[in-house]
Write a protein that holds these residues in place. Structure first.
Motif, PDB file in Angstrom:
ATOM      1  N   ASP A 261       2.179   6.596  -1.334  1.00  0.00           N
ATOM      2  CA  ASP A 261       3.217   5.678  -1.805  1.00  0.00           C
ATOM      3  C   ASP A 261       4.561   6.386  -1.937  1.00  0.00           C
ATOM      4  OD1 ASP A 261       1.461   3.552  -1.920  1.00  0.00           O
ATOM      5  OD2 ASP A 261       1.057   3.750  -4.073  1.00  0.00           O
ATOM      6  N   ARG A 264       6.072   6.537   1.511  1.00  0.00           N
ATOM      7  CA  ARG A 264       6.617   5.244   1.928  1.00  0.00           C
ATOM      8  C   ARG A 264       7.934   4.950   1.208  1.00  0.00           C
ATOM      9  NH1 ARG A 264       4.386   0.867   0.832  1.00  0.00           N
ATOM     10  NH2 ARG A 264       2.978   1.512  -0.848  1.00  0.00           N
ATOM     11  N   GLY A 286      -0.932  -0.730   1.021  1.00  0.00           N
ATOM     12  CA  GLY A 286       0.483  -0.535   1.297  1.00  0.00           C
ATOM     13  C   GLY A 286       0.788   0.080   2.653  1.00  0.00           C
TER      14      GLY A 286
END
Length: 323
Positions: A261, A264, A286
Motif C-alpha cells: 500500500d 501504491r 488494492g
C-alpha cells in the motif's frame, strides 16, 4: 509452388552450447557454435523452406536484458517488413526464452510466423535435443496456418503461445508447458496439427512497439515470514512498478500488504500474481490483477504499459484484461 523463405536468427543459448565431453549436459559454454553449425546438424531443413541464417548474438540467456529485447525486436521487425522473408525462427537460451518471446509477442507488427526455439542439452551432448527442435521450429514457421498466431515457441514437439508458455523443468527435454491452457499445436515429422488460437491482443493489434520505453519494474515473491523491508526497498531503488508473486491466490501478509500500500501511495504500479505457477489472479487487496500471466510475463506487460502511459490503475487493469 515456391517454398517459404525462412530466416533463422541466432542469439546463442544452450542450443548452440559446447561442453568438454559428450556426457556434459550441465557444464558447457552457451552460444559457442555459429548458426551455420547448428543448421549443418539438421538434415532436411532445405526440404522445408528456403533457409537463410544470421548470427545476431551469442548470449547466455540468463544475461538477457530489456535492452537486448529491444535490439532484437528492431532487427526482427526489419526482417519482417521485407518481402523477401515469409517467417522467422529465433534460437534462444531457455532460461529467459519465455520473457523474450512474450515481449516480441507484444511489440512486433506483423502477421508472419515468428517461432522461438531452444534446447535443454548442448549441441555437443549425447542425444542433443536442439537439432530436432530446430527442425520442428522451421516446420512451424513454414506452415501457412502459423500466420497471425502471434509469437510461438516450438519445443519437444509442442507449439506454445508466447503468452502462456513457461519453463517448468530445469533439466528435462520437455521443459516447456502452458499450464493454464495447453499447447496451441503439435509438430511431428514435418507435419503440424493445430489445436487452438491465441485469444488476447498480440503483435499488430497492440499499442506497443519496439520504440515503447521500458521503465524498470521489479518482482518480489511472498513466503512465510517475508520481510516487508524488501518491498519498501523497491520504492527506494527507482522502480516504477512491482510485480507481487503472492502465496496462493496472490495474497500478501498484513505486513507485506501495508508495504505494498505504501508503494501504491507513492505512485508505483503494483500488480498481483501468484507464485504457484498457474491459476487466474483477479484484482484485489488494492492491486491490479494479472489474470493468468506469470510474474515474469506480468513484468513485461507492466513495463510496456508504463512506457505507453498506461500506469493509472484502472487503465493498467484494462491492459491486463485485454492482453
Amino acid at each position: 509452388m515456391s517454398m517459404p523463405r525462412i530466416r533463422i536468427v541466432a542469439t546463442g543459448g544452450t542450443i548452440a552450447g559446447a561442453g568438454s565431453r559428450p556426457q556434459s549436459t550441465q557444464v558447457y559454454a552457451s552460444g559457442a557454435l555459429d548458426v551455420k553449425d547448428l543448421c549443418a546438424a539438421v538434415p532436411g531443413l532445405n526440404e522445408l523452406a528456403q533457409v537463410e541464417t544470421e548470427q545476431f548474438a551469442a548470449l547466455d540467456s540468463k544475461n538477457a536484458t530489456p535492452a537486448f529485447w529491444r535490439a532484437l525486436a528492431v532487427r526482427l521487425q526489419e526482417l519482417l517488413d521485407s518481402e523477401a522473408v515469409d517467417g522467422l525462427v529465433v534460437t534462444h537460451g531457455t532460461d529467459t526464452l519465455e520473457e523474450t518471446a512474450y515481449y516480441l509477442h507484444l511489440v512486433l507488427k506483423t502477421r508472419k510466423p515468428v517461432v522461438l526455439v531452444g534446447a535443454m542439452r548442448p549441441a555437443t551432448a549425447l542425444s542433443p535435443d536442439g537439432p530436432l527442435n530446430l527442425f520442428n521450429a522451421v516446420t512451424v514457421a513454414a506452415a501457412a496456418e502459423a500466420a497471425d498466431r502471434g509469437v510461438l515457441i516450438a519445443f519437444n514437439h509442442g507449439i506454445f503461445g508466447a503468452r502462456d508458455a513457461t519453463k517448468v523443468n530445469a533439466n528435462r527435454p520437455d521443459a516447456f508447458a502452458a499450464p493454464n491452457g495447453g499447447p496451441l499445436g503439435l509438430v511431428q515429422d514435418g507435419c503440424v496439427s493445430w489445436l487452438a488460437r491465441p485469444d488476447r491482443m498480440h503483435t499488430h493489434a497492440t499499442r506497443f512497439s519496439c520504440d515503447t520505453p521500458l521503465p524498470p519494474v521489479e518482482v518480489l515473491v511472498g513466503y512465510a515470514g517475508a520481510s516487508a523491508a524488501l518491498i519498501d526497498a523497491v520504492g527506494a531503488c527507482g522502480a516504477r512498478g512491482l510485480i507481487w508473486a503472492g502465496t496462493g491466490n496472490g495474497s500478501a501478509s498484513k505486513e507485506a500488504l501495508a508495504a505494498l500500500d505504501r508503494l501504491r501511495a507513492a505512485g508505483l504500479a503494483v500488480v498481483r500474481t501468484t507464485r504457484t505457477g498457474s491459476g487466474c489472479i483477479p484484482a484485489g487487496q488494492g492491486m491490479v490483477g494479472a489474470g493468468t500471466l506469470s510474474p515474469w510475463k506480468a513484468r513485461v506487460l507492466t513495463m510496456l504499459a508504463l512506457g505507453a502511459g498506461c500506469g493509472e490503475p484502472q487503465l493498467l487493469q484494462s491492459v491486463f484484461d485485454t492482453h
